[in-house]
Design a protein around this motif. Sequence first.
Motif, PDB file in Angstrom:
ATOM      1  N   ASP A  78       0.733  -1.314   0.033  1.00  0.00           N
ATOM      2  CA  ASP A  78       0.234   0.103   0.083  1.00  0.00           C
ATOM      3  C   ASP A  78       0.944   1.207  -0.179  1.00  0.00           C
ATOM      4  O   ASP A  78       0.236   2.255   0.223  1.00  0.00           O
ATOM      5  CB  ASP A  78      -1.002   0.151   1.231  1.00  0.00           C
ATOM      6  CG  ASP A  78      -0.212  -0.081   2.583  1.00  0.00           C
ATOM      7  OD1 ASP A  78       1.117  -0.396   2.685  1.00  0.00           O
ATOM      8  OD2 ASP A  78      -0.888   0.219   3.608  1.00  0.00           O
ATOM      9  N   SER A  79       2.083   1.263  -0.369  1.00  0.00           N
ATOM     10  CA  SER A  79       3.106   2.103  -0.278  1.00  0.00           C
ATOM     11  C   SER A  79       2.487   3.235  -1.315  1.00  0.00           C
ATOM     12  O   SER A  79       2.068   2.974  -2.247  1.00  0.00           O
ATOM     13  CB  SER A  79       4.346   1.945  -0.434  1.00  0.00           C
ATOM     14  OG  SER A  79       4.992   1.177   0.337  1.00  0.00           O
ATOM     15  N   GLU A  80       2.726   4.527  -1.081  1.00  0.00           N
ATOM     16  CA  GLU A  80       2.308   5.591  -2.065  1.00  0.00           C
ATOM     17  C   GLU A  80       3.299   5.472  -3.329  1.00  0.00           C
ATOM     18  O   GLU A  80       4.194   5.005  -3.335  1.00  0.00           O
ATOM     19  CB  GLU A  80       2.277   7.104  -1.629  1.00  0.00           C
ATOM     20  CG  GLU A  80       3.737   7.285  -1.186  1.00  0.00           C
ATOM     21  CD  GLU A  80       3.533   8.755  -0.436  1.00  0.00           C
ATOM     22  OE1 GLU A  80       3.310   9.855  -1.271  1.00  0.00           O
ATOM     23  OE2 GLU A  80       3.743   8.968   0.791  1.00  0.00           O
ATOM     24  N   PHE A 116      11.353   3.677  -1.884  1.00  0.00           N
ATOM     25  CA  PHE A 116      11.340   2.554  -1.137  1.00  0.00           C
ATOM     26  C   PHE A 116      12.567   1.366  -1.413  1.00  0.00           C
ATOM     27  O   PHE A 116      12.909   1.560  -2.538  1.00  0.00           O
ATOM     28  CB  PHE A 116       9.940   2.014  -1.278  1.00  0.00           C
ATOM     29  CG  PHE A 116       8.876   2.946  -1.141  1.00  0.00           C
ATOM     30  CD1 PHE A 116       8.276   3.340   0.225  1.00  0.00           C
ATOM     31  CD2 PHE A 116       8.080   3.607  -2.175  1.00  0.00           C
ATOM     32  CE1 PHE A 116       7.440   4.109   0.331  1.00  0.00           C
ATOM     33  CE2 PHE A 116       7.241   4.429  -1.920  1.00  0.00           C
ATOM     34  CZ  PHE A 116       6.762   4.832  -0.480  1.00  0.00           C
ATOM     35  N   ASP A 117      12.635   0.523  -0.709  1.00  0.00           N
ATOM     36  CA  ASP A 117      13.445  -0.646  -0.848  1.00  0.00           C
ATOM     37  C   ASP A 117      12.585  -1.915  -0.755  1.00  0.00           C
ATOM     38  O   ASP A 117      12.253  -2.168   0.392  1.00  0.00           O
ATOM     39  CB  ASP A 117      14.707  -0.601   0.240  1.00  0.00           C
ATOM     40  CG  ASP A 117      15.673  -1.535  -0.394  1.00  0.00           C
ATOM     41  OD1 ASP A 117      15.445  -2.498  -1.047  1.00  0.00           O
ATOM     42  OD2 ASP A 117      16.901  -1.482   0.048  1.00  0.00           O
ATOM     43  N   ALA A 118      12.516  -2.661  -1.865  1.00  0.00           N
ATOM     44  CA  ALA A 118      11.881  -3.706  -2.018  1.00  0.00           C
ATOM     45  C   ALA A 118      12.887  -5.144  -1.837  1.00  0.00           C
ATOM     46  O   ALA A 118      12.266  -6.284  -2.113  1.00  0.00           O
ATOM     47  CB  ALA A 118      11.066  -3.755  -3.329  1.00  0.00           C
ATOM     48  N   THR A 173       4.526  -6.362 -10.559  1.00  0.00           N
ATOM     49  CA  THR A 173       3.735  -6.123  -9.421  1.00  0.00           C
ATOM     50  C   THR A 173       4.081  -4.551  -9.071  1.00  0.00           C
ATOM     51  O   THR A 173       3.033  -3.835  -8.950  1.00  0.00           O
ATOM     52  CB  THR A 173       4.158  -6.847  -8.236  1.00  0.00           C
ATOM     53  OG1 THR A 173       3.710  -8.379  -8.560  1.00  0.00           O
ATOM     54  CG2 THR A 173       3.300  -6.481  -7.209  1.00  0.00           C
ATOM     55  N   LEU A 174       5.238  -4.051  -9.275  1.00  0.00           N
ATOM     56  CA  LEU A 174       5.507  -2.771  -8.879  1.00  0.00           C
ATOM     57  C   LEU A 174       5.121  -1.913  -9.840  1.00  0.00           C
ATOM     58  O   LEU A 174       4.421  -0.540  -9.538  1.00  0.00           O
ATOM     59  CB  LEU A 174       7.191  -2.580  -8.604  1.00  0.00           C
ATOM     60  CG  LEU A 174       7.730  -3.437  -7.589  1.00  0.00           C
ATOM     61  CD1 LEU A 174       9.405  -3.141  -7.621  1.00  0.00           C
ATOM     62  CD2 LEU A 174       7.220  -2.797  -6.226  1.00  0.00           C
ATOM     63  N   LEU A 175       5.231  -2.081 -11.015  1.00  0.00           N
ATOM     64  CA  LEU A 175       4.604  -1.273 -12.083  1.00  0.00           C
ATOM     65  C   LEU A 175       2.901  -1.020 -12.081  1.00  0.00           C
ATOM     66  O   LEU A 175       2.490  -0.048 -12.095  1.00  0.00           O
ATOM     67  CB  LEU A 175       4.762  -1.635 -13.421  1.00  0.00           C
ATOM     68  CG  LEU A 175       6.409  -1.680 -13.943  1.00  0.00           C
ATOM     69  CD1 LEU A 175       6.853  -2.405 -15.080  1.00  0.00           C
ATOM     70  CD2 LEU A 175       6.631  -0.256 -14.184  1.00  0.00           C
ATOM     71  N   ALA A 176       2.427  -2.253 -11.856  1.00  0.00           N
ATOM     72  CA  ALA A 176       0.858  -2.419 -11.690  1.00  0.00           C
ATOM     73  C   ALA A 176       0.517  -1.467 -10.267  1.00  0.00           C
ATOM     74  O   ALA A 176      -0.837  -0.909 -10.360  1.00  0.00           O
ATOM     75  CB  ALA A 176       0.564  -3.812 -11.490  1.00  0.00           C
ATOM     76  N   ASN A 177       1.418  -1.084  -9.260  1.00  0.00           N
ATOM     77  CA  ASN A 177       1.231  -0.364  -8.263  1.00  0.00           C
ATOM     78  C   ASN A 177       1.488   1.005  -8.369  1.00  0.00           C
ATOM     79  O   ASN A 177       1.699   1.876  -7.458  1.00  0.00           O
ATOM     80  CB  ASN A 177       1.722  -1.059  -6.975  1.00  0.00           C
ATOM     81  CG  ASN A 177       1.129  -2.297  -6.401  1.00  0.00           C
ATOM     82  OD1 ASN A 177      -0.021  -2.438  -6.850  1.00  0.00           O
ATOM     83  ND2 ASN A 177       1.895  -2.928  -5.669  1.00  0.00           N
TER      84      ASN A 177
END
Length: 309
Positions: A27-29, A75-77, A101-105
């Motif tokens: 849920d990160s912005e 952020f660091d994933a 997944t990151l791009l989708a968010n």
Amino acid sequence: MSLWAGREDPEPDSLRWHQVVTPYKRDSEPGVVLVGFGCDAGVARNQGRVGAAEGPRSLRRALAPLAWHRRAPVFDAGDINCHGNDDMEAAQVRLAERLATLLANSQLPVALGGGHEMAYASWSGLTRHLEARGERCPKIGIVNLDAHFDLRDPSQMRSSGTPFAQIAAECEARGWPFRYACLGVSRANNTRALFDRARKLGVLIKEDREFLPHRFEAIQRELERFMARCDHLYLTVDLDVLPSSEAPGVSAPAARGVELAMIETLVETVRDSGKLRLADFAELNPSFDNDGRTARAAARLIHQLTLDS
């Protein structure tokens, strides 16, 4: 997250990267998300100097003390790690899934390498995202700042030298355009067969010897024309594009290379296009990085890439 450490200044508005980077959550912005690719299996297969699997850790350490000038968060994933040479393809799939997944968010992923085999994973992650959005024939432009084409024949063995040949083959199979710009390529380190393959594929080629002050604006304009024909951009920086004096810690040091100031300007040109979807930085090998020069150069490029103010 323990790598994000450093000095703290008492003056107001004096933050550094290590004080603001936080762990990525679902849920990160929207912001920039760093993802490590701890893999140099492709380098080993390509008979290069191994050690790039430790690149993500070194890059984080180099980024940590840099001054903070962003408004949006970073952020660091964490890392995607490769467990032995036979795990390379599976590690590429894991990285592609993470990036999609990151791009989708609505994040801007920046992958930290690791060998340049990560390029195939980065492109695959972007295509997964675009296909999930319903784009049937996306116009993806690949901007590779690199001393090598990485267009070797993958039929015998996939490696850090084959990612763009793999991408070209997938584009052909899907009926997609293959739009690839390789800037900083060394004629001394690429065979005639590779130059012929690049020309047949319609690659925008700019050799390292062309990067002279009086010709640089023309190169920028060519890059801008290339980007204008694309809807999405993937930027990949192989740090061996830099001179070995500026970047000794790479798998294949450059005898000539393109100076950091010019590479930085090209990175900013891609950033300012409004079409950048993801980026990665490959081939940092801390084992050979005298005084951390390569890590600091890469950190500087990432800092400039992610500026939003």
